[in-house]
Every structure is written in C-alpha cells, then in structure tokens.
Design an enzyme around this catalytic site. Structure first.
Site, PDB file in Angstrom:
ATOM      1  N   GLU A 164       2.207   3.849  -4.390  1.00 52.32           N
ATOM      2  CA  GLU A 164       1.595   2.536  -4.637  1.00 52.32           C
ATOM      3  C   GLU A 164       2.549   1.664  -5.460  1.00 52.32           C
ATOM      4  O   GLU A 164       2.745   0.489  -5.171  1.00 52.32           O
ATOM      5  CB  GLU A 164       0.257   2.687  -5.374  1.00 52.32           C
ATOM      6  N   ASP A 209      -4.537  -2.432  -2.930  1.00 52.75           N
ATOM      7  CA  ASP A 209      -5.799  -1.719  -3.125  1.00 52.75           C
ATOM      8  C   ASP A 209      -5.680  -0.701  -4.258  1.00 52.75           C
ATOM      9  O   ASP A 209      -6.538   0.147  -4.430  1.00 52.75           O
ATOM     10  CB  ASP A 209      -6.274  -1.058  -1.832  1.00 52.75           C
ATOM     11  N   ASP A 245       0.849  -1.190   0.000  1.00 45.50           N
ATOM     12  CA  ASP A 245       0.000   0.000   0.000  1.00 45.50           C
ATOM     13  C   ASP A 245       0.886   1.242   0.000  1.00 45.50           C
ATOM     14  O   ASP A 245       1.992   1.238   0.534  1.00 45.50           O
ATOM     15  CB  ASP A 245      -0.901   0.012   1.241  1.00 45.50           C
TER      16      ASP A 245
END
Length: 164
Positions: free
Chosen positions: A52, A74, A14
């Site tokens: 990311e 995500d 993340d």
C-alpha cells in the site's frame, strides 16, 4: 510577475499481497488533465501494508515537479499514517505511542521525501466497492503478483533443469 500554478495530479493507489507476508504487488494510476499513466510492481516477500505504501510512493516519485495532488487509496494505514500519526512518530524518534518501533519506517521516510514539495490531499475510499480507479489499481496489483510468481516459478524450474 504571476506565480506559476502547480499542476493538479490525481493518484489512485492500491497494494495487495498473496499471503501476508507473501508475494505482493501494487498498482497506481496518475492522471493530470487528459494524460494518464499506470504503474505497478511486485516484491517476492512482503506485506500488504508495504505494498500500500509502495503504491503511493512509486506514484509520487514519478512526478517531476511540485504538484497539487489528490491521493485516493483504500488504505487507512496510509491515510491515517500521513494525516494523523507521522508527526507524533517523528517527534517520538520513530516510536509509536506504545514506545514500539514504527513498522515500515524505511517506507514512511521514503513517503515523506516523495511527498515534500507537493500539496497533497489524502482521501480514503472503501476498497472493493466498485470505485473504477480503485478496481483498476487492484487489478494492476494482482497482475504484478502473478508476474512475480511466474518469474519466481521460472527461476525454480530453470534451477531444477540445470541441476537435473
């Protein structure tokens, strides 16, 4: 002689940013069997998408030999980038379908390099939705941001003291 089985590694990753652009951080967890490793880092001026990407890149760069890897993030940007968009970008000389330069090309090229030799399954999960590893990665990223901001603040304070 039997072919050696590639080790299986789970990567959870993340990235986060305080301001976009702003101070950014990333966190990742690597898990293989009972072994687990957490990594994190920060950048004083970046974007969320770069963090990311760096979370996944940094995790893959830790691997010392070819592995079967499940990357869970995500970030639709990372997953779609690697599963849907990147081959077109390469074919179009790093241009989007709108003929614009691909953003973060340096990191996409680094991710391609870090991915080579591995068999990777890309998994997207909804962020901030109670997924334990995703929540841990987010915490690692947030802590990296705080550390980066603290270091930056200390440098400013040190400069003021030496100038004053």
């Amino acid at each position: 002689m039997q072919k050696e089985q590639k080790p299986f590694v789970e990567i959870y990753a993340d990235g986060a940013c305080s301001g976009n652009p702003g101070v950014g951080g990333f966190g990742a967890i690597l898990r293989s069997g009972k072994k687990e490793k957490e990594i994190s880092g920060c950048d004083k001026m970046t974007t969320n998408n770069r963090m990311e990407l760096l979370a996944v890149i940094s995790a893959l760069e830790v691997l010392k030999k070819p592995c079967k890897v499940a990357v869970t993030t995500d970030s639709n940007y990372v997953v779609k980038g690697m599963t849907e968009w990147i081959q077109g970008w390469i074919k179009n000389k790093w241009r989007t379908s709108q003929k614009k330069e691909v953003m973060n090309r340096d990191l996409w090229e680094r991710l391609l390099k870090a991915s080579s030799g591995h068999e990777i399954e890309w998994k997207w999960i909804k962020g901030h939705n109670g997924h334990p590893e995703n929540e841990r990665c987010d915490k690692l990223a947030q802590n990296a941001i705080k550390n980066c901001q603290t270091i930056r603040k200390q440098r400013v304070d040190d400069r003021r003291q030496t100038e004053g």
